[in-house]
Write an enzyme that holds these catalytic residues in place. Structure first.
Site: not given
Length: 432
Positions: A83, A86, A142, A255
């Site tokens: 993730s 992102k 997320s 993140k």
């Protein structure tokens, strides 16, 4: 038979192309060597502070303003991002969409929550929220359906958006990144490196909206057309969460990511003493060790390097290094200015612009001219004082002469009056 023979070269070319593409796909997937142990390459730089050992397979510490690397362990080795993908999705959404744009969720995006282990906000088909709400749902929660929906909003489809992601990555300077989706869901052809992810985060940090989103601990998505309740979000980044044992002072956010193939991944930006650092750790066994690795990397950067401000630039060097020890290369820019690129033991440490120097002759002439003017002024002052003195003496002499004349006249008058009185007295005596 004749037609088959004529078409054989074309068929051969087509088959070769397909096989080549298949081999490229296999090679790309095989290049992600999970489990490989790498040394800390930055420790080989002569005079460079020894970096910490980290538990994750690959890691990079980058100075955000100039993009130079302070620490690298397998930084150019391919890994699955999960993730942290992102970050690029958020950057492209910010660059291509207005924050108040209304986003309606499609069947395709909502279907992503059916993927096992998928992060989600449980958006419904036809539900509407703003791009701004989407960004917070993307980074804080997320949510994969939001990543896909933003991709569709920007490019019409996730596949087209992935092409845009790769194009933007190349513009930023990424050399070993290939995205095939907007969320980071598992795909053997979806890979990057710790160095490339640091570059992507560095680019995103230049955007104030991105900075605002990643620094937010809590956010509330208000009720929608299909949801009567608000969605309350709290950051998944342990180093940003103020209540977390892993909280790091100066953390700007970042993140996290997690899939079975990628392991635990984490991108973190932090700022102290006017220095902004980006730490990327990939293929960790658990988020706890990843957080410790990140903390150790950030502390290493802040504790062992110093910032020296220069003309329109700066260098970040080991704490015991002086400017005289740096190597400098001059590069003339299109506007005629000279950019000075500094390095230490071959490692780039920063840049600045050369200050314009005035010609020596002009520097010498200027004091001489100023001296001449000063001497001239002194002479004029002395002459003026002399003239003023002469005028004062002349006036005094004139006054003294006039006073002497007046005294002489007065004496003569007194003498004449005295004689006149004597004559009168003699005449009076005679008459008697």
């Amino acid at each position: 038979m004749i037609m088959l023979k004529k078409s054989c070269p074309f068929l051969f070319l087509l088959v070769s192309l397909v096989l080549s593409m298949s081999m490229m796909t296999v090679n790309a997937a095989a290049a992600v060597s999970n489990g490989t142990v790498y040394p800390v390459e930055s420790n080989n730089i002569q005079g460079w502070p020894a970096g910490p050992e980290v538990a994750c397979e690959t890691a990079v510490l980058m100075e955000a303003d100039n993009g130079n690397i302070l620490y690298s362990k397998g930084g150019d080795e391919l890994r699955y991002p999960a993730s942290i993908t992102k970050i690029m999705t958020a950057l492209l959404a910010i660059e291509n969409l207005q924050l108040d744009t209304q986003v309606t969720f499609s069947e395709n995006s909502v279907a992503s929550e059916q993927v096992a282990g998928s992060s989600t906000l449980h958006m419904q088909v036809g539900e509407v929220i703003t791009v701004e709400d989407c960004l917070y749902g993307l980074i804080i929660q997320s949510a994969n359906e939001i990543a896909i929906q933003l991709a569709e909003q920007v490019s019409g489809s996730e596949a087209a958006f992935a092409e845009l992601m790769n194009q933007r990555a190349a513009e930023i300077g990424c050399k070993s990144t290939n995205f095939v989706n907007a969320s980071g869901l598992p795909d053997e052809n979806h890979y990057t490196t710790a160095y490339d992810m640091a570059l992507i985060c560095r680019e995103a940090l230049k955007n104030q909206t991105f900075r605002t989103v990643i620094q937010t601990e809590n956010y509330v998505i208000p009720p929608t057309n299909l949801s009567a309740g608000a969605r309350e979000l709290h950051t998944h980044h342990p180093l940003l969460a103020s209540e977390s044992a892993e909280y790091y002072e100066g953390c700007l956010g970042g993140k996290s990511g997690s899939t079975e193939a990628a392991g635990k991944t984490l991108v973190t930006a932090a700022e102290r003493k006017g220095i902004t650092l980006i730490a990327v750790v990939m293929k960790g066994a658990d988020m706890g060790p990843n957080c410790q690795d990140t903390t150790n990397l950030l502390n290493y950067g802040f504790d062992n390097f110093k910032k020296i401000d220069l003309n329109q630039g700066f260098v970040l060097v080991p704490s015991n290094v002086r400017m005289e020890e740096l190597q400098c290369e001059e590069n003339v820019q299109q506007d005629g200015s000279v950019l000075l690129n500094y390095s230490y033991s071959g490692q780039p440490v920063g840049s600045a612009y050369k200050e314009e120097e005035k010609p020596q002759e002009e520097m010498k002439e200027k004091p001489t001219a100023e001296k001449g003017v000063s001497e001239s002024n002194d002479e004029n002052t002395q002459q003026q004082d002399k003239n003023n003195g002469s005028q004062s003496h002349s006036l005094m002499d004139a006054l003294l002469i006039l006073l002497a004349v007046l005294i002489a006249v007065l004496v003569i008058l007194i003498v004449l009056l005295t004689k006149k009185d004597r004559r009168k007295n003699k005449r009076r005596k005679k008459k008697r």
